[in-house]
Design an enzyme around this catalytic site. Structure first.
Site, PDB file in Angstrom:
ATOM      1  N   LYS A 194      60.078   6.528 -84.663  1.00 44.15           N
ATOM      2  CA  LYS A 194      60.040   5.665 -85.854  1.00 44.15           C
ATOM      3  C   LYS A 194      58.580   5.339 -86.137  1.00 44.15           C
ATOM      4  O   LYS A 194      57.958   4.526 -85.457  1.00 44.15           O
ATOM      5  CB  LYS A 194      60.833   4.381 -85.656  1.00 44.15           C
ATOM      6  CG  LYS A 194      61.079   3.750 -87.040  1.00 44.15           C
ATOM      7  CD  LYS A 194      61.220   2.273 -87.051  1.00 44.15           C
ATOM      8  CE  LYS A 194      59.971   1.475 -86.868  1.00 44.15           C
ATOM      9  NZ  LYS A 194      58.966   1.600 -87.952  1.00 44.15           N
ATOM     10  N   GLY A 246      52.037  -1.093 -80.222  1.00 42.26           N
ATOM     11  CA  GLY A 246      51.919  -2.043 -81.322  1.00 42.26           C
ATOM     12  C   GLY A 246      51.436  -3.388 -80.821  1.00 42.26           C
ATOM     13  O   GLY A 246      50.760  -3.470 -79.792  1.00 42.26           O
ATOM     14  N   SER A 247      51.810  -4.428 -81.531  1.00 43.36           N
ATOM     15  CA  SER A 247      51.265  -5.758 -81.233  1.00 43.36           C
ATOM     16  C   SER A 247      51.971  -6.409 -80.042  1.00 43.36           C
ATOM     17  O   SER A 247      53.095  -6.027 -79.687  1.00 43.36           O
ATOM     18  CB  SER A 247      51.402  -6.642 -82.465  1.00 43.36           C
ATOM     19  OG  SER A 247      52.772  -6.808 -82.744  1.00 43.36           O
ATOM     20  N   THR A 250      55.537  -8.155 -80.895  1.00 44.30           N
ATOM     21  CA  THR A 250      56.606  -7.150 -81.061  1.00 44.30           C
ATOM     22  C   THR A 250      56.901  -6.496 -79.715  1.00 44.30           C
ATOM     23  O   THR A 250      58.064  -6.268 -79.369  1.00 44.30           O
ATOM     24  CB  THR A 250      56.191  -6.068 -82.088  1.00 44.30           C
ATOM     25  OG1 THR A 250      55.730  -6.714 -83.268  1.00 44.30           O
ATOM     26  CG2 THR A 250      57.336  -5.161 -82.445  1.00 44.30           C
ATOM     27  N   GLY A 251      55.868  -6.208 -78.952  1.00 41.66           N
ATOM     28  CA  GLY A 251      56.054  -5.554 -77.654  1.00 41.66           C
ATOM     29  C   GLY A 251      56.888  -6.400 -76.704  1.00 41.66           C
ATOM     30  O   GLY A 251      57.770  -5.881 -76.009  1.00 41.66           O
ATOM     31  N   GLU A 269      52.366  -0.263 -75.019  1.00 41.84           N
ATOM     32  CA  GLU A 269      50.899  -0.205 -75.189  1.00 41.84           C
ATOM     33  C   GLU A 269      50.568  -1.215 -76.280  1.00 41.84           C
ATOM     34  O   GLU A 269      50.868  -0.970 -77.448  1.00 41.84           O
ATOM     35  CB  GLU A 269      50.479   1.202 -75.624  1.00 41.84           C
ATOM     36  CG  GLU A 269      50.751   2.293 -74.614  1.00 41.84           C
ATOM     37  CD  GLU A 269      49.934   2.163 -73.351  1.00 41.84           C
ATOM     38  OE1 GLU A 269      48.915   1.438 -73.351  1.00 41.84           O
ATOM     39  OE2 GLU A 269      50.318   2.763 -72.346  1.00 41.84           O
ATOM     40  N   CYS A 303      42.915  -0.426 -81.051  1.00 48.82           N
ATOM     41  CA  CYS A 303      43.343  -1.356 -79.992  1.00 48.82           C
ATOM     42  C   CYS A 303      42.321  -1.452 -78.866  1.00 48.82           C
ATOM     43  O   CYS A 303      42.152  -2.504 -78.265  1.00 48.82           O
ATOM     44  CB  CYS A 303      44.684  -0.918 -79.436  1.00 48.82           C
ATOM     45  SG  CYS A 303      44.629   0.748 -78.761  1.00 48.82           S
ATOM     46  N   GLU A 399      43.141 -11.538 -81.080  1.00 48.17           N
ATOM     47  CA  GLU A 399      42.815 -10.215 -81.625  1.00 48.17           C
ATOM     48  C   GLU A 399      42.812 -10.283 -83.156  1.00 48.17           C
ATOM     49  O   GLU A 399      43.814 -10.646 -83.763  1.00 48.17           O
ATOM     50  CB  GLU A 399      43.874  -9.201 -81.166  1.00 48.17           C
ATOM     51  CG  GLU A 399      43.613  -7.786 -81.645  1.00 48.17           C
ATOM     52  CD  GLU A 399      44.788  -6.831 -81.366  1.00 48.17           C
ATOM     53  OE1 GLU A 399      45.944  -7.219 -81.603  1.00 48.17           O
ATOM     54  OE2 GLU A 399      44.523  -5.704 -80.915  1.00 48.17           O
TER      55      GLU A 399
END
Ligand code: NAD
Length: 495
Positions: A194, A246-247, A250-251, A269, A303, A399
């Site tokens: 996705k 991703g962030s 969300t992770g 990651e 990142c 971040e």
């Protein structure tokens, strides 16, 4: 310089009514809802994508499951390697097309899309292709006592976990997508990808190329949409592993969802607030070009890139003055113009996020250079340098994922280590020094998954990559990925 001409093949691809790519072909979608892809340099709609429903996701996962059991897991490692190499050849042959698709949706400079994103996609694919024939278990000698002369032997085998869900962010869609696809396919897994809802096109095109490369239908499926489509994918019973980039928020949600019900394998990651430590002996003129390139590449939307400069007090004024002068020379412009040095931020929500941090810095009078959103069409912001004294300042801790760098002085090694580790993140760090003895003593004390000396954000497929603390779980590249994409089965035999 004028803008690169968009290829006719790119124009045709973006004008299509895209569905999902499932079982080797484009499929009609359940849901009529669509998401607009916006060119961040022009704010014009480039194309639209479908929003994957639970039904769409289940079709894709079913296809990947059938391909896993019937085709891919039984393909010889040699053949898997050949097909991944063939896909690498096709990516290389279509490199300008893929680079332009990336630039039109992410605002990435065309030369960065060509020479970093697409070129690295090819390099990583060939690396993973090489691993397909090198995955093995071990033999062991058990110590079980033998009463009647019986003997024992044991060995382990590595087997692919099955269907992988690959969820990808918007900053390097194609390359990060390939980290997941290459890992899955070389170990014998199949995958449903996705892509990000902001930058979907390059991975859709890649799925077509995979069929041309002879990779069987269903081995790579792409379902498009936003967070909810990702959630359906994670919930699917036939998905055995979730590989997410991703962030952090969300992770964490994905980690809980994926392990909450049926303990799927996960690799996460996530983000970083990476420190670059400039030690007292560093020659500022020598290090500055490399340091600034690592910092502002892709407008800081990397990142692994440094967002905090920690500078020995004896070099602070010199670094601030020279860095400010250098970034004022960076030419901001269209990402399709080969002479631009900075493009726009990739999407409007991200511009709003970065603007929030610029406003905060403005209020606190921390801006040394830059600090403004450009008053023109597109999501352009100035490369920015901030003086941040307090290590509990949000600009030291959070971040921004933009071209916004905090600069803070330190006096001693102990203070430096305390500052470097004063973060919930632990993705990357760098030390800038010619004192190798000092660097070797500091390296074990830094809480980060990757640490570079006199360089930053150099990702190589042979070197493991991943974060500690809130920056993630698991490692990509090297042989470290094998553990994440395979089950280790132990076999014991009495004879
Ligand atoms: P994001 O977390 O918003 O989205 C990433 C992906 O997850 C997208 O495809 C999105 O649609 C999907 N998603 C969102 N919510 C979901 C949910 N609840 N369930 C399932 N899927 C969901 O991240 P982003 O804004 O696309 O990317 C920027 C972030 O990614 C930054 O924090 C950056 O540091 C991080 N990043 C990390 C690495 C790394 O290797 N460590 C690499 C690139 C980017």
């Amino acid at each position: 310089m004028s803008e690169v001409q968009v290829l006719a093949s790119v124009q045709q691809f973006i004008e299509r009514q895209h569905g999902h790519f499932i079982d080797g072909k484009w499929v009609n979608v359940d849901n009529q809802q669509r998401i607009e892809l916006i060119n961040p340099a022009t704010e014009q709609v480039v194309s639209t994508i479908a929003v994957g429903s639970q039904g769409d996701v289940e079709k894709a996962v079913h296809s990947a499951h059938v391909a896993f059991t019937n085709a891919w897991a039984n393909t010889s490692p040699y053949e898997r390697g050949i097909k991944l190499n063939k896909l690498a050849d096709l990516v290389e042959a279509h490199s300008e097309e893929l680079a332009q698709l990336e630039t039109l949706t992410t605002g990435k400079l065309i030369n960065l899309a060509r020479h970093l994103e697409v070129a690295n996609t090819v390099i990583f694919l060939r690396y993973f292709a090489g691993w397909a024939t090198k995955i093995h278990g071990q033999t062991m000698q058990p110590s079980i006592p033998s009463a009647n002369g019986e003997k024992y032997t044991a060995y382990s085998i590595r087997q692919p976990v099955g269907v992988v869900a690959g969820i990808v962010p918007w900053n390097f869609s194609l390359m990060i997508g390939i980290w997941k696809i290459g890992s899955a396919l070389s170990t014998g897994c199949t995958i449903v990808v996705k892509p990000s809802e902001f930058t979907t096109l390059s991975l859709l095109r890649l799925a077509e190329l995979a069929i041309e490369a002879g990779i069987p239908a269903g081995v790579i499926n792409v379902v498009t949409g936003a967070g909810q489509t990702g959630q359906h994918l994670i919930d699917s019973k036939l998905v055995k592993k979730v590989s997410f980039t991703g962030s952090v928020p969300t992770g964490i949600a994905i980690g809980k969802q994926a392990t909450g019900n049926d303990l799927k394998h996960i690799s996460l990651e996530l983000g970083g607030k990476n420190a670059a430590a400039i030690l007292a002996d560093a020659n500022i003129d020598e290090i500055l070009p490399t340091l600034l390139q690592a910092t502002y590449v892709h407008q800081g939307q990397v990142c692994a890139a440094p967002e905090r400069f920690l500078v020995h007090r004896s070099k602070y004024d010199e670094l601030v003055q020279k860095a400010a002068a250098a970034i004022q020379q960076l030419k901001i412009g269209s990402p399709l113009d080969e002479s631009s040095m900075l493009g726009p931020l990739s999407n409007k929500p991200h511009l709003e996020k970065v603007k929030h941090y610029l406003d905060l810095a403005q209020q606190n009078q921390q801006i040394i250079s830059g600090g403004k959103v450009l008053e023109k069409t597109g999501y352009f912001v100035e490369p920015t340098l901030l003086a941040v004294k307090d290590i509990n300042d949000p600009l030291f801790l959070e971040e921004t994922f933009g071209p916004v760098i905090s600069v803070t002085p330190f006096d001693s090694d102990d203070e430096l280590i305390e500052m470097m580790n004063h973060s919930r993140f632990g993705l990357t760090a760098s030390l800038w020094t010619n004192d190798l003895s000092k660097a070797l003593r500091l390296i074990p004390r830094v809480e980060a998954g990757s640490i570079w000396v006199n360089m930053h954000t150099f990702l190589d497929p042979a070197v493991p990559f991943g974060g500690v603390k809130a920056s993630g779980v698991g490692r990509e590249f090297s042989d470290a990925f094998i553990e994440d994409y395979t089950e280790l089965k132990s076999v014991m035999i009495r004879y």
